[in-house]
Structure formats: C-alpha cells, structure tokens
Motif scaffolding. Structure first.
Motif, PDB file in Angstrom:
ATOM      1  N   GLN A  55       0.830  -1.215   0.000  1.00 54.74           N
ATOM      2  CA  GLN A  55       0.000   0.000   0.000  1.00 54.74           C
ATOM      3  C   GLN A  55       0.863   1.263   0.000  1.00 54.74           C
ATOM      4  OE1 GLN A  55      -3.462   0.217   2.778  1.00 54.74           O
ATOM      5  NE2 GLN A  55      -2.287  -1.362   3.813  1.00 54.74           N
ATOM      6  N   ASN A  90       8.316  -4.046   5.676  1.00 56.87           N
ATOM      7  CA  ASN A  90       7.811  -4.169   4.306  1.00 56.87           C
ATOM      8  C   ASN A  90       8.896  -4.743   3.394  1.00 56.87           C
ATOM      9  OD1 ASN A  90       6.327  -0.955   4.754  1.00 56.87           O
ATOM     10  ND2 ASN A  90       5.228  -2.875   4.826  1.00 56.87           N
ATOM     11  N   LYS A  96      -7.394  -2.132  12.988  1.00 54.36           N
ATOM     12  CA  LYS A  96      -7.352  -0.821  12.334  1.00 54.36           C
ATOM     13  C   LYS A  96      -8.575   0.029  12.660  1.00 54.36           C
ATOM     14  CE  LYS A  96      -3.876  -1.562   8.975  1.00 54.36           C
ATOM     15  NZ  LYS A  96      -3.289  -1.338   7.687  1.00 54.36           N
ATOM     16  N   ASP A 119       1.427 -11.047   8.772  1.00 52.45           N
ATOM     17  CA  ASP A 119       0.169 -10.376   9.133  1.00 52.45           C
ATOM     18  C   ASP A 119      -0.923 -10.560   8.077  1.00 52.45           C
ATOM     19  OD1 ASP A 119       1.818  -8.706   7.460  1.00 52.45           O
ATOM     20  OD2 ASP A 119       0.472  -7.043   7.858  1.00 52.45           O
ATOM     21  N   ILE A 131       8.510  -8.440  11.466  1.00 46.79           N
ATOM     22  CA  ILE A 131       9.460  -7.568  12.171  1.00 46.79           C
ATOM     23  C   ILE A 131       8.646  -6.730  13.158  1.00 46.79           C
ATOM     24  CG2 ILE A 131      11.036  -5.598  11.871  1.00 46.79           C
ATOM     25  CD1 ILE A 131      12.335  -7.843  10.562  1.00 46.79           C
ATOM     26  N   LYS A 172       3.724  -5.094  15.839  1.00 46.68           N
ATOM     27  CA  LYS A 172       4.388  -5.183  14.533  1.00 46.68           C
ATOM     28  C   LYS A 172       4.922  -3.809  14.101  1.00 46.68           C
ATOM     29  CE  LYS A 172       1.475  -4.977  10.672  1.00 46.68           C
ATOM     30  NZ  LYS A 172       1.917  -4.644   9.327  1.00 46.68           N
ATOM     31  N   SER A 202       5.175  -0.867  11.817  1.00 43.32           N
ATOM     32  CA  SER A 202       4.049  -0.487  10.970  1.00 43.32           C
ATOM     33  C   SER A 202       4.221   0.933  10.431  1.00 43.32           C
ATOM     34  CB  SER A 202       2.789  -0.592  11.834  1.00 43.32           C
ATOM     35  OG  SER A 202       1.727   0.063  11.240  1.00 43.32           O
ATOM     36  N   LYS A 203       3.757   1.140   9.197  1.00 43.71           N
ATOM     37  CA  LYS A 203       3.821   2.475   8.592  1.00 43.71           C
ATOM     38  C   LYS A 203       2.999   3.467   9.399  1.00 43.71           C
ATOM     39  CE  LYS A 203       3.361   0.823   3.817  1.00 43.71           C
ATOM     40  NZ  LYS A 203       2.149  -0.020   3.830  1.00 43.71           N
ATOM     41  N   SER A 204       1.887   2.968   9.966  1.00 46.27           N
ATOM     42  CA  SER A 204       0.953   3.907  10.601  1.00 46.27           C
ATOM     43  C   SER A 204       1.265   4.135  12.081  1.00 46.27           C
ATOM     44  CB  SER A 204      -0.483   3.401  10.432  1.00 46.27           C
ATOM     45  OG  SER A 204      -0.565   2.079  10.887  1.00 46.27           O
TER      46      SER A 204
HETATM   47  N1  AQP Z   1       6.343  -5.638  10.407  1.00 45.76           N
HETATM   48  C1  AQP Z   1       6.314  -6.381   9.305  1.00 45.76           C
HETATM   49  N2  AQP Z   1       7.117  -7.468   9.194  1.00 45.76           N
HETATM   50  C2  AQP Z   1       7.100  -8.228   8.061  1.00 45.76           C
HETATM   51  N3  AQP Z   1       6.307  -7.954   6.994  1.00 45.76           N
HETATM   52  C3  AQP Z   1       5.509  -6.871   7.069  1.00 45.76           C
HETATM   53  N4  AQP Z   1       4.627  -6.321   6.207  1.00 45.76           N
HETATM   54  C4  AQP Z   1       4.075  -5.216   6.755  1.00 45.76           C
HETATM   55  N5  AQP Z   1       4.581  -5.024   7.985  1.00 45.76           N
HETATM   56  C5  AQP Z   1       5.468  -6.037   8.210  1.00 45.76           C
HETATM   57  C6  AQP Z   1       4.352  -6.846   4.885  1.00 45.76           C
HETATM   58  O1  AQP Z   1       4.542  -5.804   3.947  1.00 45.76           O
HETATM   59  C7  AQP Z   1       3.647  -5.998   2.846  1.00 45.76           C
HETATM   60  C8  AQP Z   1       2.954  -4.728   2.496  1.00 45.76           C
HETATM   61  O2  AQP Z   1       2.214  -4.283   3.579  1.00 45.76           O
HETATM   62  P1  AQP Z   1       1.014  -3.286   3.375  1.00 45.76           P
HETATM   63  O3  AQP Z   1       1.441  -2.117   2.613  1.00 45.76           O
HETATM   64  O4  AQP Z   1      -0.158  -4.028   2.846  1.00 45.76           O
HETATM   65  O5  AQP Z   1       0.731  -2.805   4.822  1.00 45.76           O
HETATM   66  P2  AQP Z   1       0.345  -3.546   6.140  1.00 45.76           P
HETATM   67  O6  AQP Z   1       0.547  -5.026   6.078  1.00 45.76           O
HETATM   68  O7  AQP Z   1      -1.012  -3.098   6.541  1.00 45.76           O
HETATM   69  O8  AQP Z   1       1.412  -3.027   7.156  1.00 45.76           O
HETATM   70  P3  AQP Z   1       2.150  -1.678   7.324  1.00 45.76           P
HETATM   71  O9  AQP Z   1       3.276  -1.579   6.373  1.00 45.76           O
HETATM   72  O10 AQP Z   1       2.519  -1.602   8.739  1.00 45.76           O
HETATM   73  O11 AQP Z   1       1.125  -0.547   6.971  1.00 45.76           O
HETATM   74  P4  AQP Z   1      -0.035   0.087   7.860  1.00 45.76           P
HETATM   75  O12 AQP Z   1       0.587   0.756   9.023  1.00 45.76           O
HETATM   76  O13 AQP Z   1      -0.674   1.062   6.913  1.00 45.76           O
HETATM   77  O14 AQP Z   1      -0.931  -1.026   8.283  1.00 45.76           O
HETATM   78  C9  AQP Z   1       2.689  -7.125   3.262  1.00 45.76           C
HETATM   79  O15 AQP Z   1       3.093  -8.319   2.620  1.00 45.76           O
HETATM   80  C10 AQP Z   1       2.886  -7.213   4.734  1.00 45.76           C
HETATM   81  O16 AQP Z   1       2.640  -8.526   5.217  1.00 45.76           O
END
Ligand code: AQP
Length: 354
Positions: free
Chosen positions: A9, A18, A111, A147, A206, A215, A217-219
C-alpha cells in the motif's frame, strides 16, 4: 499456470518490515514464474488519506520495487487504480464473501479500533478487494508477511465459494481447469485457483523498535518505532541506539530469548540482514551487552539499506521514468485481467448487450 501476485500500500513510510517481509522476497520469484507486483492505491484510501500526497507515495513504492531489484522487463509493476478490473471483481466478491467471514478479520478489528461504527465500508471490505487483486490474474502464489495470512485464507474461501456456487456454469461454458488436488468437497473443474501464500524468509514479522509485542508499521505514530527505507545512516543509527531493550546481555542459545521480545526482534533483524541464522548471530554475540550489539546492527543495517535508499532517491527524482514503468505495467496487467473479468461476467450470467 503458476503466477505470482503481491502488493504494497502507498500509505506512508515504507519500512524494514515491508522490505524484509515482502519486497525482498518478490525479487527472486520474478525468475521462477510470471510475476505481478502492484502498488495497491485503492487499498490506501480505505483509511483517511492525503490526496495531495498519494501520487508521490505511489511513485515511492514503485521506486522501492525497482531499487530492490524487481525488473520491469520481467515482472509487471503497476498501480491498482489504473486497472479497473480490480474494483469490478471486488464488487462481485463482496457478493460472494459472507459478513461473518469479514467480521472475523483481525486486521479490521485492529485498524478500526474501538470506533468501528466510524470505519469506512472500504476498510471492512479490504479483504475482498485483496482477493480480487489476486484472482483477477488467477494468481497461484502470493508472497506476504505473516500479518496477511488471514487475508490469504479469505482469498481461498472466496475462490472456493465462487467455484462451488457456479460449478455447473463453469463446466457448461467450458471455462474450468482440472482441479489439481481432487477433493470430494470441491468440484472437478475450478475457475479460480486456491492461491498459496508464501510466508517465507527469515523476517516474516518484524516488530516495532519501541515495543517488541507490536508489529513494525507504517501507521505507528512514533517514527522511532521503525526503520524507514528513506532513513539516512544517522537516522538508522539513532533509532537502533534508542530501540527498547532489556538490561540482560545476549544469551548464547535461542532459549535465552524467551520472554524478551525486543531482544528477539533485534537478533531477528540482524539475522535477516546478514543472511546468518539466529543461532549463528547468538553464537557471535553471546554474553555481549546491547552497547556492543546495537552499533554492530546499525552498521549492518546501513550497509544493506544505503544502496536501496540511494537508488530510491535517484529514481524518485525522475517521476517521468517511474510513470512510464507504471503505464506499461498497467497495460500488461489489464491484458491479463480483462479476459478474466469477461469470463466472470459470463459465469455470473450478466446480459451482455454492448
Ligand atoms: N512488520 C512487518 N514485518 C514483516 N512484513 C511486514 N509487512 C508489513 N509489515 C510487516 C508486509 O509488507 C507488505 C505490504 O504491507 P502493506 O502495505 O499491505 O501494509 P500492512 O501489512 O497493513 O502493514 P504496514 O506496512 O505496517 O502498513 P499500515 O501501518 O498502513 O498497516 C505485506 O506483505 C505485509 O505482510
């Protein structure tokens, strides 16, 4: 026919999770089977988003794909909103999936938080759009972090229900392929494959640098919680120095990391970046305090991430090139998804009058 699909995303700071959990695993797969890597911008608007910044972040995720080594001559790279079949198939899957299935999704619960009444319908239906992303290409393999496991299970449930609900029409229209795993509960002919997740590699989850039970996380509002792909060497060193730890030195055996989530996470990051096993990392640092381990980890992280960051910065400075990659990718993606949606419309029985 095997095919890999995955997406990230454009929702802000791409981080080490990521990269190690997803993007780094995309790269070798492009040599094993046809691969499609998407920047999932329709998913990015399921929570409040910055419309002014969306195009820039979409280019940044694309730059990260390219900088990590995804080759647009081999894999298809595009942004989701440019191939309308994703949204169309998602609607059809909204009518296949059951409310009870979506109600069980832990990512929605996390979320949406306490204020569920105020969450967007799109956030609730996020997993059916993800199923559509994958199945619009009848993809068989999806590399993701840990996740996303539950969402991949839902994708299989959607495919299975569609195959069952329309089993007779799929056969009548001659659109099915032989079920590779014959099973009395499934029809002999399937339209959608039952996609396999690939949750592999040394870093499928991670954790935050500030809280080893959450976890990365971007957010996360704290920038100190994650290592961003755009961080400078100084940022990385500072964040690792400030990472939460406990007062004990590193143990010599994995057993000694039990109930020490922050220590376990840092050892896991070291292992993933170095290509060593966690056991080897512990053997090298047994008995050492974090004041020794953290600088070694910071040096390693900078060594591995600096080339990617440098290449991302170079690519982002040339948006014309990135847009050309995405445009070409969208055309190639649409050429696969359009015939799939044509089949799906026939299977569903829509009157075709134009
Ligand atoms: N902490 C993590 N460790 C390993 N893999 C991770 N992914 C996300 N966080 C971790 C993997 O990155 C891919 C893309 O993720 P995404 O953009 O769909 O976002 P997400 O899974 O919702 O997690 P984020 O990056 O923390 O974003 P936000 O904060 O917006 O929810 C996926 O394959 C995911 O598994």
């Amino acid at each position: 026919q095997p095919r890999v699909f995955s997406g990230v995303q454009p929702t802000g700071n791409l981080h080490l999770g990521n990269y190690l959990g997803a993007i780094a695993n995309f790269v070798p797969l492009q040599d094993e089977m046809p691969a499609i890597y998407c920047v999932v911008d329709l998913h990015a608007i399921t929570a409040k988003h910055d419309a002014d910044g969306l195009a820039g972040v979409t280019r940044e995720v694309t730059a990260a794909y390219l900088a990590a080594g995804i080759d647009p001559a081999k894999a298809i790279i595009f942004n989701q909103s440019q191939v309308k079949e994703h949204a169309e198939l998602a609607w059809i899957f909204n009518c296949v999936a059951r409310m009870g299935w979506l109600n069980r999704m832990t990512q929605f619960k996390e979320k949406a938080g306490k204020n569920r009444e105020n969450a967007s319908v799109g956030l609730f239906a996020y997993p059916t759009l993800m199923a559509a992303d994958i199945l619009a290409y009848r993809a068989t393999h999806v590399p993701v972090g840990d996740d996303q496991k539950q969402h991949l299970e839902l994708t299989r449930d959607v495919a299975q229900k569609f195959n069952n609900d329309f089993a007779e029409r799929i056969v009548e229209l001659g659109l099915g392929v032989d079920n590779p795993n014959p099973n009395p509960e499934l029809p002999d002919q399937l339209y959608f494959p039952l996609t396999e997740p690939i949750i592999a590699g040394p870093a499928t989850r991670i954790m935050s640098l500030r809280d080893g039970t959450k976890k990365m996380s971007k957010s996360d509002p704290s920038d100190l919680s994650r290592i961003n792909l755009k961080d400078t060497a100084e940022d990385i060193a500072k964040k690792i120095r400030k990472a939460k730890t406990d007062p004990e030195p590193l143990p010599s055996e994995m057993e000694g990391l039990k109930d020490r989530p922050e220590a376990e996470n840092l050892v896991g990051i070291f292992a993933a970046l170095s290509g060593l096993s966690r056991e080897q990392v512990l053997a090298d640092f047994a008995g050492q305090p974090f004041s020794v381990f953290k600088p070694a980890l910071a040096d390693l992280a900078v060594e591995k991430l600096a080339p990617i960051t440098g290449e991302m910065n170079r690519l982002v400075a040339d948006p014309g090139h990135i847009d050309a990659v995405l445009r070409d990718g969208a055309e190639r993606a649409a050429a696969i998804a359009e015939p799939v949606l044509k089949d799906v419309r026939r299977i569903c029985g829509f009157l075709e009058c134009r």
